[in-house]
Write an enzyme that holds these catalytic residues in place. Structure first.
Site, PDB file in Angstrom:
ATOM      1  N   HIS A 159     -21.168 -83.598  19.682  1.00 37.77           N
ATOM      2  CA  HIS A 159     -20.904 -84.824  18.904  1.00 37.77           C
ATOM      3  C   HIS A 159     -19.514 -84.776  18.259  1.00 37.77           C
ATOM      4  CE1 HIS A 159     -25.317 -85.257  19.152  1.00 37.77           C
ATOM      5  NE2 HIS A 159     -25.300 -83.966  18.892  1.00 37.77           N
ATOM      6  N   SER A 280       9.155 -91.379  22.460  1.00 40.74           N
ATOM      7  CA  SER A 280       8.992 -92.789  22.153  1.00 40.74           C
ATOM      8  C   SER A 280      10.363 -93.441  22.148  1.00 40.74           C
ATOM      9  CB  SER A 280       8.349 -92.925  20.776  1.00 40.74           C
ATOM     10  OG  SER A 280       8.692 -94.148  20.167  1.00 40.74           O
ATOM     11  N   LYS A 286       8.615 -88.294  18.289  1.00 41.90           N
ATOM     12  CA  LYS A 286       7.397 -88.284  19.084  1.00 41.90           C
ATOM     13  C   LYS A 286       7.432 -87.360  20.299  1.00 41.90           C
ATOM     14  CE  LYS A 286       4.259 -91.155  18.763  1.00 41.90           C
ATOM     15  NZ  LYS A 286       2.880 -90.870  18.374  1.00 41.90           N
ATOM     16  N   GLU A 293      -2.828 -88.994  29.286  1.00 43.44           N
ATOM     17  CA  GLU A 293      -3.371 -90.344  29.088  1.00 43.44           C
ATOM     18  C   GLU A 293      -3.442 -91.101  30.411  1.00 43.44           C
ATOM     19  OE1 GLU A 293      -1.784 -92.153  25.133  1.00 43.44           O
ATOM     20  OE2 GLU A 293      -0.452 -90.550  25.704  1.00 43.44           O
TER      21      GLU A 293
END
Ligand code: ARG
Length: 462
Positions: A159, A280, A286, A293
């Site tokens: 969980h 970025s 970043k 992803e």
């Protein structure tokens, strides 16, 4: 003009509408089947010659014409003209242009329906091998990485809440298992699809004495399909292949999700190598895990392909229907996407570091040793359900007093259970717990070592 009409369209009046030419063509994407189409045609022609349906001389002409065509395609000299609809007609037209009359005999006893089904099975056999090789490389990368972290402890999660301590190696080896099932599943798919539909014709077979077994043998199939109607309409192997790809994509996506989370500042468990990150355009600080992803995102395309394939099959009447032409878009998407993602994942896994210091500095959070403490009590003769309650109360006490189980004094422990003795300290604390795991397959260092040895041996045989 009747003169420029394609031979297989003599029955139709006039010329096809330009819209029709664009809409019906599959050449733009099925051209990648050319090698298989040519292999199938050579086998078919050889069989026709053996059966005296064409002469040996005609076979020779056909074979060399097809091989030349294959070279033209490989070298980029072939002109793909969509007016030929698909790779089958484009190659046949080229052959006829090259060798004339003999070329017109190649399609004897054959339809594009059994031809395309044959081509796709041949393609898929190779694609499965490629994917299996890529899977093996990924498994090797995981096993190698696991070898670096046999003793290093990390939390496991259920969980997404801290659960029990595990060694990092055990976590990594859990992926080797997932990909092993994918490897086997693809192999099973390859076994099941490896029968030849060639000789089934359009739907009902042929009145000509074709020797189906000989073409099957030449093409490396382990048998021939039993029923011509099923043979031309069956695309179960496509749905199954895409499903297998979809599960690979699911496994890759779960890995990606883990590591996206693990690489956040909040977790800081892993460092994804800079070569697999992007920055970025606006925020100069970043360092984003975009490749992971994308692996996660690409699972969506593969699932979409599966849904598309299943939907294409649904509602088709028995026999070949042109709907089936769309199958290729989806098997190619699934195969290409998963292949790319597997390669990317292998590169990332091979360069990822676990920040063991950071991980171990947080191991006393989350009461990872609570279950082991309950099992310690079981060892002292306390019923598990009662032990569970005792430890639950101890955890609540620790939370109130801002302590960890391992910092409690024996007198504090005794307030909750007289069965707790001085040896309790051997059984708690995340690092101690992992070495106490005794069950087969548990997430401790002994078991991880054994599994790594198993995988090293097994994967080396591939
Ligand atoms: N391009 C077609 C396909 O991919 C080949 C079969 C066409 N057959 C037909 N009878 N129109 O399915």
């Amino acid at each position: 003009m009747a003169k420029s009409k394609k031979s297989w369209e003599k029955r139709l009046a006039g010329q096809p509408d330009p819209l029709t030419i664009d809409f019906v063509e599959s050449l733009s994407y099925d051209k990648r089947l050319y090698k298989y189409d040519i292999a199938g045609s050579i086998a078919h022609a050889q069989m026709l010659a053996n059966q005296k349906l064409i002469t040996k001389a005609e076979f020779k002409q056909i074979k060399s014409g097809l091989l030349e065509t294959s070279e033209e395609i490989a070298d980029g000299r072939f002109k793909f003209d969509k007016k030929f609809e698909d790779i089958h007609m484009a190659i046949e037209a080229r052959l006829i242009a090259k060798i004339g009359e003999a070329g017109r005999k190649l399609h004897t006893g054959r339809s594009r329906n059994d031809q395309v089904a044959t081509d796709m099975r041949l393609w898929m056999r190779d694609e499965i091998e490629t994917l299996q090789t890529e899977i093996t490389l990924l498994q090797k990368a995981f096993a190698k990485l696991a070898g670096k972290y046999i003793k290093d402890v990390m939390p496991s999660y259920t969980h997404l809440q801290r659960a029990q301590p595990i060694v990092i190696a055990a976590y990594l080896l859990s992926f080797v298992e997932q990909f092993e099932r994918d490897f086997i599943r693809l192999g099973n798919c390859g076994q099941l699809l490896n029968i030849s539909p060639l000789g089934s014709g359009a739907v009902a077979g042929s009145t000509l004495p074709l020797d189906r077994k000989s073409t099957a043998e030449q093409l490396g199939f382990h048998g021939i399909s039993r029923n011509s109607i099923d043979a031309v309409s069956d695309r179960d192997f496509c749905a199954e292949f895409i499903f297998d790809c979809a599960l690979i994509a699911a496994h890759l996506s779960r890995l990606a999700e883990d590591w996206i989370i693990y690489s956040t500042s909040e977790f800081g468990f892993v460092s994804i190598d800079d070569s697999f990150c992007t920055s970025s355009s606006m925020m100069p600080q970043k360092r984003n895990p975009d490749l992971l992803e994308l692996i996660r995102g690409k699972a969506g395309s593969v699932y979409g392909a599966l849904m598309a394939m299943l939907t294409i099959l649904k509602g088709q009447p028995t026999g070949y229907n042109r709907d089936l032409q769309e199958d290729k878009i989806h098997i190619f998407t699934a195969g290409d996407t998963v292949s790319q993602s597997l390669d990317m994942a292998t590169a990332i896994v091979s360069h990822t570091k676990f920040n063991t210091k950071k991980i171990s500095s947080g191991l006393d959070e989350g009461f990872l040793d609570a279950t082991a403490l309950a099992e310690y009590l079981v060892g002292k003769g306390v019923a598990f359900r009662q032990a569970h309650g005792i430890v639950g109360s101890l955890v609540a006490h620790c939370e109130k007093t801002n302590k960890k189980l391992a910092n409690l004094g024996l007198d504090e422990f005794k307030k909750y259970s007289s069965s707790i003795e001085a040896d309790v300290y051997e059984s708690i604390g995340a690092v101690k717990v992992v070495s106490k795991y005794v069950t087969e397959g548990a997430a401790g260092p002994k078991q991880a070592k054994k599994q790594i040895a198993y995988w090293q041996k097994r994967l080396a045989q591939r």
